[in-house]
Design an enzyme around this catalytic site. Structure first.
Site, PDB file in Angstrom:
ATOM      1  N   ALA A  70       0.870  -1.315   0.137  1.00  0.00           N
ATOM      2  CA  ALA A  70       0.064  -0.017  -0.133  1.00  0.00           C
ATOM      3  C   ALA A  70       0.892   1.314   0.124  1.00  0.00           C
ATOM      4  O   ALA A  70       1.887   1.245   0.497  1.00  0.00           O
ATOM      5  CB  ALA A  70      -0.915  -0.104   1.310  1.00  0.00           C
ATOM      6  N   THR A  94      -3.472   3.987   0.980  1.00  0.00           N
ATOM      7  CA  THR A  94      -4.501   3.906   2.183  1.00  0.00           C
ATOM      8  C   THR A  94      -5.610   4.999   1.591  1.00  0.00           C
ATOM      9  O   THR A  94      -5.250   6.305   1.382  1.00  0.00           O
ATOM     10  CB  THR A  94      -3.926   4.283   3.658  1.00  0.00           C
ATOM     11  N   ASN A 119       9.347   9.170   4.247  1.00  0.00           N
ATOM     12  CA  ASN A 119       7.909   9.904   3.680  1.00  0.00           C
ATOM     13  C   ASN A 119       7.349  10.379   4.903  1.00  0.00           C
ATOM     14  O   ASN A 119       7.060   9.665   6.067  1.00  0.00           O
ATOM     15  CB  ASN A 119       7.198   9.005   2.753  1.00  0.00           C
ATOM     16  N   ALA A 120       6.769  11.401   4.747  1.00  0.00           N
ATOM     17  CA  ALA A 120       5.460  11.810   5.975  1.00  0.00           C
ATOM     18  C   ALA A 120       4.577  12.122   4.977  1.00  0.00           C
ATOM     19  O   ALA A 120       3.783  13.374   5.257  1.00  0.00           O
ATOM     20  CB  ALA A 120       6.165  13.053   6.525  1.00  0.00           C
ATOM     21  N   MET A 121       4.203  11.501   4.025  1.00  0.00           N
ATOM     22  CA  MET A 121       2.788  11.842   3.290  1.00  0.00           C
ATOM     23  C   MET A 121       1.512  12.190   3.957  1.00  0.00           C
ATOM     24  O   MET A 121       1.006  12.914   3.749  1.00  0.00           O
ATOM     25  CB  MET A 121       2.535  10.812   2.069  1.00  0.00           C
ATOM     26  N   PHE A 123      -1.384  10.134   4.569  1.00  0.00           N
ATOM     27  CA  PHE A 123      -2.629   9.669   3.839  1.00  0.00           C
ATOM     28  C   PHE A 123      -3.159  10.642   2.748  1.00  0.00           C
ATOM     29  O   PHE A 123      -4.254  10.828   2.744  1.00  0.00           O
ATOM     30  CB  PHE A 123      -3.616   9.443   4.914  1.00  0.00           C
ATOM     31  N   ASN A 181      -5.368  -0.186   8.557  1.00  0.00           N
ATOM     32  CA  ASN A 181      -4.111   0.658   8.754  1.00  0.00           C
ATOM     33  C   ASN A 181      -4.200   1.552   9.901  1.00  0.00           C
ATOM     34  O   ASN A 181      -5.018   2.646   9.823  1.00  0.00           O
ATOM     35  CB  ASN A 181      -3.855   1.660   7.552  1.00  0.00           C
ATOM     36  N   SER A 184       0.499   3.659  10.167  1.00  0.00           N
ATOM     37  CA  SER A 184       1.278   4.665   9.779  1.00  0.00           C
ATOM     38  C   SER A 184       1.657   5.721  10.671  1.00  0.00           C
ATOM     39  O   SER A 184       1.066   6.065  11.613  1.00  0.00           O
ATOM     40  CB  SER A 184       0.541   5.484   8.808  1.00  0.00           C
ATOM     41  N   ASN A 186       2.040   8.754  10.093  1.00  0.00           N
ATOM     42  CA  ASN A 186       2.054  10.238   9.618  1.00  0.00           C
ATOM     43  C   ASN A 186       0.892  10.796   9.569  1.00  0.00           C
ATOM     44  O   ASN A 186       0.646  11.769   9.143  1.00  0.00           O
ATOM     45  CB  ASN A 186       2.697  10.368   8.043  1.00  0.00           C
ATOM     46  N   THR A 187       0.007   9.982  10.607  1.00  0.00           N
ATOM     47  CA  THR A 187      -1.199  10.375  10.967  1.00  0.00           C
ATOM     48  C   THR A 187      -1.364  10.684  12.527  1.00  0.00           C
ATOM     49  O   THR A 187      -1.009   9.708  13.033  1.00  0.00           O
ATOM     50  CB  THR A 187      -2.405   9.716  10.499  1.00  0.00           C
ATOM     51  N   LYS A 217      -2.512  -4.464   9.621  1.00  0.00           N
ATOM     52  CA  LYS A 217      -1.260  -4.095   9.312  1.00  0.00           C
ATOM     53  C   LYS A 217      -0.619  -3.228  10.489  1.00  0.00           C
ATOM     54  O   LYS A 217      -0.966  -2.488  11.051  1.00  0.00           O
ATOM     55  CB  LYS A 217      -1.080  -3.035   8.024  1.00  0.00           C
ATOM     56  N   ASN A 246       4.757  -1.925   8.700  1.00  0.00           N
ATOM     57  CA  ASN A 246       4.677  -0.550   8.164  1.00  0.00           C
ATOM     58  C   ASN A 246       6.116  -0.058   8.110  1.00  0.00           C
ATOM     59  O   ASN A 246       7.136  -0.479   8.532  1.00  0.00           O
ATOM     60  CB  ASN A 246       3.707   0.331   8.726  1.00  0.00           C
ATOM     61  N   THR A 247       6.195   1.560   8.004  1.00  0.00           N
ATOM     62  CA  THR A 247       7.582   2.250   8.027  1.00  0.00           C
ATOM     63  C   THR A 247       7.853   2.154   9.437  1.00  0.00           C
ATOM     64  O   THR A 247       7.063   2.110  10.318  1.00  0.00           O
ATOM     65  CB  THR A 247       7.415   3.462   7.049  1.00  0.00           C
ATOM     66  N   SER A 318       9.047   0.175  -1.846  1.00  0.00           N
ATOM     67  CA  SER A 318      10.272   1.258  -1.755  1.00  0.00           C
ATOM     68  C   SER A 318      11.467   0.550  -2.731  1.00  0.00           C
ATOM     69  O   SER A 318      12.182   1.360  -3.486  1.00  0.00           O
ATOM     70  CB  SER A 318      10.554   1.705  -0.426  1.00  0.00           C
TER      71      SER A 318
END
Length: 356
Positions: A70, A94, A119-121, A123, A181, A184, A186-187, A217, A246-247, A318
């Protein structure tokens, strides 16, 4: 073909901002999906299937065990192009209930010296309605699809279940499995949902809404015992599988992060950390639920190591950025040879071999 190898293309792509390069790669995939001659050529070149690799999982046939993790196809735009990369299945998302922009740019960085991504996308995606329209257009396409779901950034932790309920209802008739998920980095507050009470609540709720398999996950940044306890709780609550991992936000793994305390890292930097946690989970849960391994898988040998630790499927993302679709072909062809070397006739004999 030699003039158009991925390594040649990578030299151009790596001169661009990572998000720009991602967008261009996506455009290429979308073109291949609507250009039958190109689609056929690439699929023939990269897609590997063999009787020893085929598995029947979730009432679907997976032609090979290597899928897309994902995060790449956040909006379900590249589903029909995935066989051209050699993938045996894909996981989209996601996806969140409402569209959201994600975190401020720049938010995606290459750690080139260590074949990794930071990454700090956050979502970033076009929301569940957009994804649903994409899935409705997927017809006459016999290919396993997972849907990775997450809460919106603005949704407070005490209302997170409401977001997941909306998503379960939206996709209850689509895809072949759903992934929760909550791992992550990043949220804000998302990883706080990795607790037993939330796990029990979300699976109880999800199982009432959909008959699709539901997987969890998890993040790599917890102790093995905590991960085992969390995953065991999920399985007892009805989880049909576990995806690990995950990361990572373990910045001690390298001196090279673009920015400390900023987003998650994936790729080669995650290989050993992900493997060790997956192995611990596999030792405890192999044979009790389906296990999928992801995190720094860059070769047939690494994929096979995860398979022997209990993985029925593996995912790549990646490392695809660094090695291109030939990586997927090499992994699948390599697994076939490794199975033969160990005297196995089918991948099922190797899955969990460490624990048999």
């Amino acid at each position: 073909m030699s003039l158009f190898t991925y390594q040649t293309l990578k030299k151009f792509l790596f001169k661009l901002d990572p998000e720009t390069a991602h967008t261009l790669a996506g455009m290429g995939l979308r073109f291949s999906a609507v250009c039958p001659p190109l689609n056929k050529y690439l699929t023939k070149h990269y897609f590997v299937t063999h009787p020893s690799l085929q598995q029947h999982i979730f009432d679907r046939t997976f032609q090979n065990p290597v899928g897309l993790g994902a995060g790449f196809d956040k909006n379900g735009q590249y589903i029909k192009a995935m066989p051209t990369l050699g993938m045996g299945f894909t996981e989209i998302g996601t996806v969140t209930p409402k569209p959201q922009e994600g975190n401020p740019k720049p938010r995606l960085f290459r750690l080139i010296d260590i074949d990794s991504i930071q990454n700090a996308m956050g979502f970033n995606n076009k929301g569940s309605h957009y994804m649903l329209q994409k899935l409705k257009k997927i017809t006459f396409f016999d290919y396993p699809i997972g849907i990775n779901i997450g809460k919106n950034k603005v949704t407070p932790e005490n209302e997170a279940l409401d977001d997941y309920e909306l998503l379960f209802k939206a996709f209850k008739e689509y895809g072949d499995y759903v992934v929760i998920n909550i791992s992550s980095p990043n949220t804000p507050g998302l990883r706080d949902l990795q607790n037993e009470s939330f796990i029990k609540a979300i699976f109880a709720m999800g199982k009432k809404i959909t008959t699709k398999p539901i997987l969890l996950k998890i993040a790599p940044d917890m102790t093995a015992q905590d991960a085992i306890t969390l995953c065991t709780t999920a399985v007892e609550a009805g989880a049909d599988g576990i995806i690990a991992t995950n990361t990572t936000i373990d910045y001690t793994l390298t001196d090279s992060p673009y920015k400390k305390d900023f987003g998650g890292m994936s790729g080669a930097i995650l290989t050993e950390k992900s493997y060790e946690l997956f192995r611990a989970i596999g030792k405890e849960l192999y044979g009790k639920t389906l296990l999928i391994s992801v995190g720094g898988i860059d070769s047939a040998e690494e994929a096979y190591r995860r398979i022997k630790a209990g993985a029925s499927l593996v995912q790549v993302y990646s490392m695809l950025v660094y090695k291109g679709p030939k990586l997927i072909k090499d992994i699948n062809e390599g697994i076939i040879q490794l199975l033969k070397k160990d005297g196995y006739t089918h991948i099922s004999e190797a899955i969990g071999a460490d624990w048999k």
